[in-house]
Write a protein that holds these residues in place. Structure first.
Motif, PDB file in Angstrom:
ATOM      1  N   LEU A  36       0.817  -1.221   0.000  1.00 42.64           N
ATOM      2  CA  LEU A  36       0.000   0.000   0.000  1.00 42.64           C
ATOM      3  C   LEU A  36       0.847   1.266   0.000  1.00 42.64           C
ATOM      4  O   LEU A  36       0.325   2.363   0.210  1.00 42.64           O
ATOM      5  N   CYS A  37       2.155   1.136  -0.227  1.00 40.97           N
ATOM      6  CA  CYS A  37       3.038   2.298  -0.233  1.00 40.97           C
ATOM      7  C   CYS A  37       2.980   3.002  -1.596  1.00 40.97           C
ATOM      8  O   CYS A  37       2.816   2.346  -2.631  1.00 40.97           O
ATOM      9  N   PRO A  38       3.113   4.320  -1.613  1.00 44.73           N
ATOM     10  CA  PRO A  38       3.187   5.028  -2.889  1.00 44.73           C
ATOM     11  C   PRO A  38       4.359   4.498  -3.714  1.00 44.73           C
ATOM     12  O   PRO A  38       5.429   4.181  -3.164  1.00 44.73           O
ATOM     13  N   LEU A  39       4.166   4.396  -4.998  1.00 40.68           N
ATOM     14  CA  LEU A  39       5.259   3.935  -5.858  1.00 40.68           C
ATOM     15  C   LEU A  39       6.419   4.920  -5.835  1.00 40.68           C
ATOM     16  O   LEU A  39       7.563   4.550  -6.130  1.00 40.68           O
ATOM     17  N   LEU A  80       5.363   4.288   6.532  1.00 47.97           N
ATOM     18  CA  LEU A  80       5.569   2.839   6.584  1.00 47.97           C
ATOM     19  C   LEU A  80       5.568   2.352   8.031  1.00 47.97           C
ATOM     20  O   LEU A  80       6.132   3.004   8.914  1.00 47.97           O
ATOM     21  N   LEU A  81       4.958   1.190   8.269  1.00 52.09           N
ATOM     22  CA  LEU A  81       5.029   0.502   9.553  1.00 52.09           C
ATOM     23  C   LEU A  81       5.692  -0.847   9.356  1.00 52.09           C
ATOM     24  O   LEU A  81       5.264  -1.649   8.537  1.00 52.09           O
ATOM     25  N   ALA A  96       6.091  -9.531  12.167  1.00 48.34           N
ATOM     26  CA  ALA A  96       4.776  -9.958  12.627  1.00 48.34           C
ATOM     27  C   ALA A  96       3.746  -9.837  11.512  1.00 48.34           C
ATOM     28  O   ALA A  96       2.675 -10.444  11.580  1.00 48.34           O
ATOM     29  N   MET A  97       4.086  -9.062  10.490  1.00 47.00           N
ATOM     30  CA  MET A  97       3.222  -8.879   9.321  1.00 47.00           C
ATOM     31  C   MET A  97       4.088  -8.323   8.211  1.00 47.00           C
ATOM     32  O   MET A  97       5.183  -7.813   8.460  1.00 47.00           O
ATOM     33  N   PRO A  98       3.650  -8.381   6.979  1.00 45.36           N
ATOM     34  CA  PRO A  98       4.406  -7.717   5.912  1.00 45.36           C
ATOM     35  C   PRO A  98       4.419  -6.210   6.168  1.00 45.36           C
ATOM     36  O   PRO A  98       3.491  -5.666   6.771  1.00 45.36           O
ATOM     37  N   PRO A  99       5.459  -5.520   5.742  1.00 43.77           N
ATOM     38  CA  PRO A  99       5.477  -4.062   5.919  1.00 43.77           C
ATOM     39  C   PRO A  99       4.303  -3.422   5.201  1.00 43.77           C
ATOM     40  O   PRO A  99       3.952  -3.815   4.091  1.00 43.77           O
ATOM     41  N   LEU A 100       3.687  -2.444   5.848  1.00 47.14           N
ATOM     42  CA  LEU A 100       2.516  -1.778   5.280  1.00 47.14           C
ATOM     43  C   LEU A 100       2.637  -0.269   5.435  1.00 47.14           C
ATOM     44  O   LEU A 100       3.151   0.218   6.440  1.00 47.14           O
ATOM     45  N   MET A 125      -9.837  -2.601   5.898  1.00 43.26           N
ATOM     46  CA  MET A 125      -9.657  -4.017   5.616  1.00 43.26           C
ATOM     47  C   MET A 125      -8.211  -4.380   5.299  1.00 43.26           C
ATOM     48  O   MET A 125      -7.727  -5.437   5.711  1.00 43.26           O
ATOM     49  N   GLN A 126      -7.517  -3.526   4.576  1.00 43.36           N
ATOM     50  CA  GLN A 126      -6.178  -3.867   4.121  1.00 43.36           C
ATOM     51  C   GLN A 126      -5.070  -3.333   5.030  1.00 43.36           C
ATOM     52  O   GLN A 126      -3.925  -3.768   4.921  1.00 43.36           O
TER      53      GLN A 126
END
Length: 257
Positions: A36-39, A80-81, A96-100, A125-126
């Motif tokens: 979900l990160c900006p390109l 980013l998290l 613990a999760m993919p970077p989002l 949701m995402q």
């Protein structure tokens, strides 16, 4: 006269349509579908390391969860998290999760040129639900033989505080742990809390460049802790400052395990 009025109205209408199209294009941000990160790149990063080499007491889990939710809430849109879990073997430190990235909840979208409701559903949701699930699972732990905190921080710094882009944006590192380093190479239990002991045994091997990141240590105190809490806190404050963290470094005591 009528023709002139109609012509003027048509020009205004066309101008309005052009403005709507241009504004919609300006508001649209192409994103990576997985992160979900900006390109064009994330604009900040929040890096969280949770020490799972000892279990947290239920009251500690609640406190940590609430504080981490505040951290997540503070992440700006396009930030980013990265949530990492520390195990006994630093090589097994895992996400613990993919970077989002926070894609935004749609609150800044003009309903005339965009779809704020659709953006809010995507955010929920995402992003929000996945982060909450990862936080809840991340505060669980189990007793393990070693706690390679420094190795884990070193790895995070190598991955997230090295590139030109990462060093040019605001970075926040939060470490949730009892902060007792314990490995065969260097242990607070065995080698003590002096800077001299650390320099002699491990400084070169564990040299870390925090690249001006904002650093917070959330120190969980154990009821049976065998090292002095004040000395331990001072050790980490000095270590972070010597590792090029942004000053002042924050150390917050949490409820015991």
């Amino acid at each position: 006269m009528l023709i002139a009025v109609l012509a003027t109205a048509l020009v205004v209408l066309l101008g309005g349509l052009v403005w709507l199209v241009l504004k919609a294009r300006a508001d649209y941000v192409p994103r990576d579908q997985a992160t979900l990160c900006p390109l064009s790149g994330y604009t900040s990063q929040t890096l969280v390391l949770i020490d799972t080499t000892d279990a947290f007491a239920p009251v500690t889990q609640t406190q940590v969860l609430n504080k981490l939710r505040d951290v997540v809430t503070a992440i700006p849109k396009d930030g980013l998290l990265e949530l990492q879990l520390l195990g006994a073997d630093a090589a097994r430190t895992r996400p613990a999760m993919p970077p989002l990235c926070n894609p935004g909840d749609g609150g800044d979208i003009d309903p005339i040129t965009g779809n704020p409701e659709l953006a809010k559903r995507r955010w929920q949701m995402q992003y929000a639900e996945k982060v909450e699930e990862a936080l809840r699972s991340g505060v669980a732990g189990s007793t393990q033989d070693y706690s390679p905190i420094m190795e884990a921080i070193q790895q995070i710094a190598a991955e997230h505080l090295t590139s030109q882009h990462d060093r040019s944006i605001p970075s926040r590192l939060v470490v949730v742990s009892d902060m007792i380093q314990h490995t065969a190479g260097y242990s607070h239990y065995v080698d003590g809390l002096s800077s001299e002991a650390f320099a002699a045994k491990a400084r070169n091997r564990l040299a870390t460049d925090l690249a001006g990141a904002e650093v917070e240590f959330w120190m969980v105190r154990r009821p049976t802790q065998k090292v002095d809490a004040e000395q331990l806190g001072n050790f980490w404050l000095e270590w972070a400052s010597n590792s090029n963290a942004k000053r002042p470094v924050t150390l917050s005591p949490l409820m015991g395990m």
